[in-house]
Design a protein around this motif. Sequence first.
Motif, PDB file in Angstrom:
ATOM      1  N   PRO A 165       0.806  -1.231   0.000  1.00 54.73           N
ATOM      2  CA  PRO A 165       0.000   0.000   0.000  1.00 54.73           C
ATOM      3  C   PRO A 165       0.831   1.269   0.000  1.00 54.73           C
ATOM      4  CG  PRO A 165      -0.096  -1.102   2.139  1.00 54.73           C
ATOM      5  CD  PRO A 165       0.533  -2.063   1.182  1.00 54.73           C
ATOM      6  N   THR A 166       1.974   1.257   0.678  1.00 57.42           N
ATOM      7  CA  THR A 166       2.820   2.457   0.715  1.00 57.42           C
ATOM      8  C   THR A 166       3.335   2.802  -0.665  1.00 57.42           C
ATOM      9  OG1 THR A 166       3.515   1.881   2.956  1.00 57.42           O
ATOM     10  CG2 THR A 166       4.849   3.505   1.780  1.00 57.42           C
ATOM     11  N   VAL A 167       3.806   1.790  -1.380  1.00 57.44           N
ATOM     12  CA  VAL A 167       4.335   2.019  -2.724  1.00 57.44           C
ATOM     13  C   VAL A 167       3.218   2.397  -3.684  1.00 57.44           C
ATOM     14  CG1 VAL A 167       5.517   0.922  -4.664  1.00 57.44           C
ATOM     15  CG2 VAL A 167       6.318   0.534  -2.337  1.00 57.44           C
ATOM     16  N   ARG A 168       2.047   1.773  -3.534  1.00 61.01           N
ATOM     17  CA  ARG A 168       0.916   2.128  -4.385  1.00 61.01           C
ATOM     18  C   ARG A 168       0.564   3.605  -4.216  1.00 61.01           C
ATOM     19  NH1 ARG A 168       1.718  -2.064  -6.540  1.00 61.01           N
ATOM     20  NH2 ARG A 168       0.244  -3.687  -7.108  1.00 61.01           N
ATOM     21  N   ARG A 169       0.580   4.095  -2.967  1.00 58.67           N
ATOM     22  CA  ARG A 169       0.271   5.504  -2.728  1.00 58.67           C
ATOM     23  C   ARG A 169       1.292   6.407  -3.411  1.00 58.67           C
ATOM     24  NH1 ARG A 169      -0.872   3.913   2.682  1.00 58.67           N
ATOM     25  NH2 ARG A 169       1.111   4.781   3.393  1.00 58.67           N
ATOM     26  N   ARG A 170       2.563   6.029  -3.337  1.00 58.92           N
ATOM     27  CA  ARG A 170       3.608   6.842  -3.963  1.00 58.92           C
ATOM     28  C   ARG A 170       3.418   6.895  -5.482  1.00 58.92           C
ATOM     29  NH1 ARG A 170       8.948   5.262  -3.812  1.00 58.92           N
ATOM     30  NH2 ARG A 170       9.615   7.418  -3.968  1.00 58.92           N
ATOM     31  N   ARG A 171       3.188   5.733  -6.088  1.00 57.78           N
ATOM     32  CA  ARG A 171       3.022   5.685  -7.544  1.00 57.78           C
ATOM     33  C   ARG A 171       1.791   6.460  -7.970  1.00 57.78           C
ATOM     34  NH1 ARG A 171       4.287  -0.788  -8.356  1.00 57.78           N
ATOM     35  NH2 ARG A 171       6.509  -0.680  -7.856  1.00 57.78           N
ATOM     36  N   LEU A 172       0.706   6.290  -7.225  1.00 56.16           N
ATOM     37  CA  LEU A 172      -0.521   7.000  -7.548  1.00 56.16           C
ATOM     38  C   LEU A 172      -0.322   8.499  -7.389  1.00 56.16           C
ATOM     39  CD1 LEU A 172      -3.463   7.111  -8.306  1.00 56.16           C
ATOM     40  CD2 LEU A 172      -4.066   6.470  -5.948  1.00 56.16           C
ATOM     41  N   GLY A 173       0.337   8.903  -6.320  1.00 56.35           N
ATOM     42  CA  GLY A 173       0.596  10.322  -6.104  1.00 56.35           C
ATOM     43  C   GLY A 173       1.437  10.921  -7.205  1.00 56.35           C
ATOM     44  N   GLN A 174       2.452  10.181  -7.657  1.00 56.67           N
ATOM     45  CA  GLN A 174       3.293  10.661  -8.749  1.00 56.67           C
ATOM     46  C   GLN A 174       2.490  10.838 -10.034  1.00 56.67           C
ATOM     47  OE1 GLN A 174       6.354   7.669  -8.840  1.00 56.67           O
ATOM     48  NE2 GLN A 174       7.408   8.461  -7.026  1.00 56.67           N
ATOM     49  N   GLU A 175       1.575   9.908 -10.284  1.00 59.20           N
ATOM     50  CA  GLU A 175       0.763   9.995 -11.489  1.00 59.20           C
ATOM     51  C   GLU A 175      -0.217  11.162 -11.408  1.00 59.20           C
ATOM     52  OE1 GLU A 175      -0.554   9.114 -15.294  1.00 59.20           O
ATOM     53  OE2 GLU A 175       1.245   8.529 -14.175  1.00 59.20           O
ATOM     54  N   LEU A 176      -0.785  11.390 -10.244  1.00 61.61           N
ATOM     55  CA  LEU A 176      -1.704  12.520 -10.076  1.00 61.61           C
ATOM     56  C   LEU A 176      -0.964  13.848 -10.223  1.00 61.61           C
ATOM     57  CD1 LEU A 176      -3.866  11.221  -7.086  1.00 61.61           C
ATOM     58  CD2 LEU A 176      -4.550  11.402  -9.495  1.00 61.61           C
ATOM     59  N   SER A 215      -8.087  21.856   1.230  1.00 60.27           N
ATOM     60  CA  SER A 215      -6.854  22.591   1.518  1.00 60.27           C
ATOM     61  C   SER A 215      -5.751  22.213   0.530  1.00 60.27           C
ATOM     62  CB  SER A 215      -6.382  22.298   2.943  1.00 60.27           C
ATOM     63  OG  SER A 215      -5.981  20.950   3.058  1.00 60.27           O
ATOM     64  N   GLN A 216      -4.837  23.147   0.311  1.00 57.07           N
ATOM     65  CA  GLN A 216      -3.704  22.868  -0.558  1.00 57.07           C
ATOM     66  C   GLN A 216      -2.830  21.761   0.033  1.00 57.07           C
ATOM     67  OE1 GLN A 216      -1.332  26.296  -1.538  1.00 57.07           O
ATOM     68  NE2 GLN A 216       0.347  25.083  -2.383  1.00 57.07           N
ATOM     69  N   SER A 217      -2.756  21.704   1.366  1.00 54.87           N
ATOM     70  CA  SER A 217      -1.942  20.686   2.018  1.00 54.87           C
ATOM     71  C   SER A 217      -2.471  19.281   1.719  1.00 54.87           C
ATOM     72  CB  SER A 217      -1.896  20.920   3.529  1.00 54.87           C
ATOM     73  OG  SER A 217      -3.191  20.813   4.097  1.00 54.87           O
ATOM     74  N   LYS A 218      -3.812  19.146   1.551  1.00 55.59           N
ATOM     75  CA  LYS A 218      -4.356  17.835   1.221  1.00 55.59           C
ATOM     76  C   LYS A 218      -3.865  17.386  -0.140  1.00 55.59           C
ATOM     77  CE  LYS A 218      -8.511  15.150   0.307  1.00 55.59           C
ATOM     78  NZ  LYS A 218      -9.983  15.034   0.372  1.00 55.59           N
ATOM     79  N   ILE A 219      -3.871  18.299  -1.114  1.00 52.99           N
ATOM     80  CA  ILE A 219      -3.394  17.957  -2.453  1.00 52.99           C
ATOM     81  C   ILE A 219      -1.928  17.553  -2.395  1.00 52.99           C
ATOM     82  CG2 ILE A 219      -3.085  18.767  -4.811  1.00 52.99           C
ATOM     83  CD1 ILE A 219      -6.008  18.447  -3.931  1.00 52.99           C
ATOM     84  N   SER A 220      -1.143  18.278  -1.619  1.00 52.41           N
ATOM     85  CA  SER A 220       0.287  17.969  -1.494  1.00 52.41           C
ATOM     86  C   SER A 220       0.488  16.602  -0.865  1.00 52.41           C
ATOM     87  CB  SER A 220       0.989  19.042  -0.664  1.00 52.41           C
ATOM     88  OG  SER A 220       0.919  20.305  -1.306  1.00 52.41           O
ATOM     89  N   ARG A 221      -0.304  16.283   0.180  1.00 56.08           N
ATOM     90  CA  ARG A 221      -0.157  14.988   0.843  1.00 56.08           C
ATOM     91  C   ARG A 221      -0.573  13.843  -0.068  1.00 56.08           C
ATOM     92  NH1 ARG A 221      -2.277  17.877   5.269  1.00 56.08           N
ATOM     93  NH2 ARG A 221      -4.332  16.945   4.947  1.00 56.08           N
ATOM     94  N   LEU A 222      -1.602  14.077  -0.886  1.00 46.57           N
ATOM     95  CA  LEU A 222      -2.016  13.049  -1.838  1.00 46.57           C
ATOM     96  C   LEU A 222      -0.920  12.782  -2.860  1.00 46.57           C
ATOM     97  CD1 LEU A 222      -5.742  14.046  -2.606  1.00 46.57           C
ATOM     98  CD2 LEU A 222      -4.923  12.237  -1.091  1.00 46.57           C
ATOM     99  N   GLU A 223      -0.258  13.844  -3.306  1.00 50.61           N
ATOM    100  CA  GLU A 223       0.761  13.701  -4.341  1.00 50.61           C
ATOM    101  C   GLU A 223       2.067  13.126  -3.816  1.00 50.61           C
ATOM    102  OE1 GLU A 223      -0.683  17.199  -7.464  1.00 50.61           O
ATOM    103  OE2 GLU A 223       1.230  17.411  -6.388  1.00 50.61           O
ATOM    104  N   ASN A 224       2.376  13.348  -2.548  1.00 49.42           N
ATOM    105  CA  ASN A 224       3.636  12.801  -2.029  1.00 49.42           C
ATOM    106  C   ASN A 224       3.465  11.426  -1.386  1.00 49.42           C
ATOM    107  OD1 ASN A 224       2.727  13.192   0.657  1.00 49.42           O
ATOM    108  ND2 ASN A 224       3.738  15.174   0.829  1.00 49.42           N
ATOM    109  N   GLY A 225       2.247  10.889  -1.433  1.00 51.48           N
ATOM    110  CA  GLY A 225       2.014   9.532  -0.964  1.00 51.48           C
ATOM    111  C   GLY A 225       1.970   9.372   0.536  1.00 51.48           C
ATOM    112  N   ARG A 226       1.869  10.465   1.271  1.00 55.03           N
ATOM    113  CA  ARG A 226       1.849  10.382   2.736  1.00 55.03           C
ATOM    114  C   ARG A 226       0.437  10.221   3.283  1.00 55.03           C
ATOM    115  NH1 ARG A 226       6.028   9.391   1.465  1.00 55.03           N
ATOM    116  NH2 ARG A 226       7.929  10.614   1.586  1.00 55.03           N
ATOM    117  N   ARG A 227      -0.560  10.275   2.409  1.00 50.92           N
ATOM    118  CA  ARG A 227      -1.952  10.182   2.842  1.00 50.92           C
ATOM    119  C   ARG A 227      -2.668   9.154   1.983  1.00 50.92           C
ATOM    120  NH1 ARG A 227      -6.125  14.612   4.468  1.00 50.92           N
ATOM    121  NH2 ARG A 227      -8.095  13.657   3.919  1.00 50.92           N
TER     122      ARG A 227
END
Length: 284
Positions: free
Chosen positions: A7-18, A39-51
Motif C-alpha cells: 500500500p505504501t508504494v501504491r500511494r507513492r506511484r498514484l501520487g506521482q501519477e496525479l 486545503s492545498q496541504s491535502k493535495i500535497s499529501r495526496l501527491e507525495n504519498g503520505r496520505r
Amino acid sequence: MASNVNPTVRRRRLGQELRRLRELKGMTAEEVAERLLVSQSKISRLENGRRSISQRDVRDLCGVYEVEDHRIVDSLMQMAKDSRQQGWWHAFGDIPYSVYIGLETDAASLRVYEPQVVPGLLQTPAYAEALIQGALPETPTTDVEKRVQVRLRRQERISADEPLRLWAVVDEAALRRAVGSRLIMREQLEQLVEQSQLPHVTVQILPFEMGAHPGLNGQYAILEFPDAADSSVVYIEGVTSDLYLEKAHDVQKYSVMYEHLRAQALNAEQSRQFIADIAKEYAR
C-alpha cells in the motif's frame, strides 16, 4: 491482501501519477484545491504519498484534470483501492515509522549510515530489546516486545529468496556503545561479522581515527526500488517525526555524501576483522 501489493508504494506511484496529470494540465496545487474546496496541504499529501487516497479523491481529481480515457481512470481507481489495504506491519498496531517500513519492504537496495547503533536489519533480538528499552525508557514492556517483533519481521528481507541489497557504513561508536550486557554486545558483534559475509550484505566500519567526515550530521538511509517509476528516497529518522526526501538533487547530495563515507571507511574485510577484535574485548 495479495502479497505483491504494497500500500505504501501504491500511494507513492498514484501520487506521482496525479502530480503528472496536474502538471500536464498546467495547474498549481492551490488551483486544484480551490476547485475541489479542500486545503492545498491535502493535495500535497495526496501527491507525495503520505496520505491514503480514496477512489472518490481520484474521481474528483480526474474530473478536474479532464481525463477522458476510462482505462487511465480505472487504473488509477484500482491503485487507490490497493493503496488503502493494509501491509503486514498493520497487524502490530500503531507503528510510528510505518511509512518507512512500507518503503523498506518494497526496496531493492538500502544504503544506511549509522553513527550510534547497529543497523536495525542486523540486530539480534536481545540487542534490539535492550536498545529500545534504553532509547524509550517509558515504553511499556508489551510495546517493547511489539517493536522487537516488527524489527525481526523486517529482517526477513535479508533472508528472502530475492533479498534486499544492504550496504551499511557504521561508526565505531556503535560497536563501543555497550547496549545491554557484555554478552549481548559480544553476540551482536559476532552476528554482525557473520551477516557481513552474505553476498548481498556489505558492512564497513568508520573508525574514530578517521576524524571528521560527512556523516557527522547523523543517521540516514537511501532506499532504491526495482521499478524505475519509483524514485529513490532518503530517509532521516526524527524523534517526533521523520523526513523523506525524494527530489533528485536531494537524493544526489546524500548519495555523494555516502560515497565519501564508504571511501573513508575500512573495506569489508578490514571491517570484519575490526568488529571481531572488539567482540573479543566484550568476552574478557
